[in-house]
Design a protein around this motif. Structure first.
Motif, mmCIF file in Angstrom:
data_model
loop_
_atom_site.group_PDB
_atom_site.id
_atom_site.type_symbol
_atom_site.label_atom_id
_atom_site.label_comp_id
_atom_site.label_asym_id
_atom_site.label_seq_id
_atom_site.Cartn_x
_atom_site.Cartn_y
_atom_site.Cartn_z
ATOM 1 N N VAL A 45 67.685 67.973 14.346
ATOM 2 C CA VAL A 45 66.422 67.735 15.056
ATOM 3 C C VAL A 45 66.687 66.910 16.316
ATOM 4 O O VAL A 45 66.118 67.189 17.381
ATOM 5 N N ALA A 46 67.569 65.916 16.227
ATOM 6 C CA ALA A 46 67.911 65.098 17.397
ATOM 7 C C ALA A 46 68.548 65.963 18.484
ATOM 8 O O ALA A 46 68.251 65.802 19.673
ATOM 9 N N ARG A 47 69.405 66.894 18.074
ATOM 10 C CA ARG A 47 70.029 67.807 19.039
ATOM 11 C C ARG A 47 68.970 68.679 19.711
ATOM 12 O O ARG A 47 68.963 68.843 20.929
ATOM 13 N N GLN A 48 68.036 69.215 18.912
ATOM 14 C CA GLN A 48 66.965 70.038 19.468
ATOM 15 C C GLN A 48 66.093 69.238 20.431
ATOM 16 O O GLN A 48 65.682 69.747 21.477
ATOM 17 N N THR A 49 65.823 67.990 20.080
ATOM 18 C CA THR A 49 65.014 67.124 20.940
ATOM 19 C C THR A 49 65.724 66.895 22.279
ATOM 20 O O THR A 49 65.097 66.965 23.341
ATOM 21 N N ALA A 50 67.024 66.631 22.216
ATOM 22 C CA ALA A 50 67.794 66.424 23.447
ATOM 23 C C ALA A 50 67.766 67.679 24.319
ATOM 24 O O ALA A 50 67.626 67.592 25.544
ATOM 25 N N GLU A 51 67.859 68.853 23.692
ATOM 26 C CA GLU A 51 67.791 70.109 24.445
ATOM 27 C C GLU A 51 66.423 70.272 25.104
ATOM 28 O O GLU A 51 66.327 70.715 26.253
ATOM 29 N N THR A 52 65.380 69.913 24.385
ATOM 30 C CA THR A 52 64.026 70.007 24.932
ATOM 31 C C THR A 52 63.874 69.078 26.134
ATOM 32 O O THR A 52 63.313 69.469 27.166
ATOM 33 N N ILE A 53 64.379 67.862 26.006
ATOM 34 C CA ILE A 53 64.286 66.905 27.105
ATOM 35 C C ILE A 53 65.040 67.431 28.329
ATOM 36 O O ILE A 53 64.528 67.368 29.455
ATOM 37 N N GLU A 54 66.235 67.967 28.117
ATOM 38 C CA GLU A 54 66.999 68.529 29.233
ATOM 39 C C GLU A 54 66.251 69.691 29.879
ATOM 40 O O GLU A 54 66.217 69.818 31.096
#
Length: 145
Positions: A45-54
């Motif tokens: 989920v943290a990885r997905q969140t980082a991708e969303t932010i990028e």
């Protein structure tokens, strides 16, 4: 040693599958198994969140064509809603890990009975047994209807 350190240090046997019938509910190996599922999920989920932010950082919502701008704004809103859902999921995962630490993980908040292992595998953040969840949903339908 804290409960968190105890389950973090337990080695999960290769191929381990928890069972409602063959072992003591939420023994150290079972607790460590669910801790790993939850921490791996939280990392994903943290990885997905980082991708969303990028994605949001790189998104330019100002286009010469108003239709393109509207479409970009709609995409941005969808990404923001997705990020909010991921934030809420992360909170649920963190609460489940805290329940492992304090020894309440896997027990129904309504009845205190163990939640079936298969339900926890399907929904590791579950706080209600299937029976309690169904009663809860029936109650919501009665109030909504």
């Amino acid at each position: 040693m804290t409960a968190a350190k105890k389950t973090e240090s337990v080695k999960i046997p290769e191929g381990y599958q928890p069972s409602d019938e063959d072992e003591k509910f939420m023994n150290p190996i079972m607790s460590a198994y669910f801790r790993k599922i939850l921490t791996d999920w939280r990392d994903d989920v943290a990885r997905q969140t980082a991708e969303t932010i990028e994605y949001l950082k790189g998104e330019n919502v100002s286009h010469p064509d108003p239709a393109d701008t509207a479409a970009a704004n709609a995409d941005r809103q969808l990404e923001l809603r997705t990020r909010d859902r991921l934030r809420k999921l992360t909170n649920k995962i963190d609460k489940a890990i805290r329940r492992i630490d304090n020894g309440t993980y896997g027990y129904c908040e309504e009845t205190g009975d163990p939640i079936r292992v298969r339900r926890l595998e399907a929904r590791p953040v579950a706080t209600l047994s299937i029976e309690a969840q169904e009663m809860h949903e029936r109650g919501e339908r009665v109030r909504a209807g």
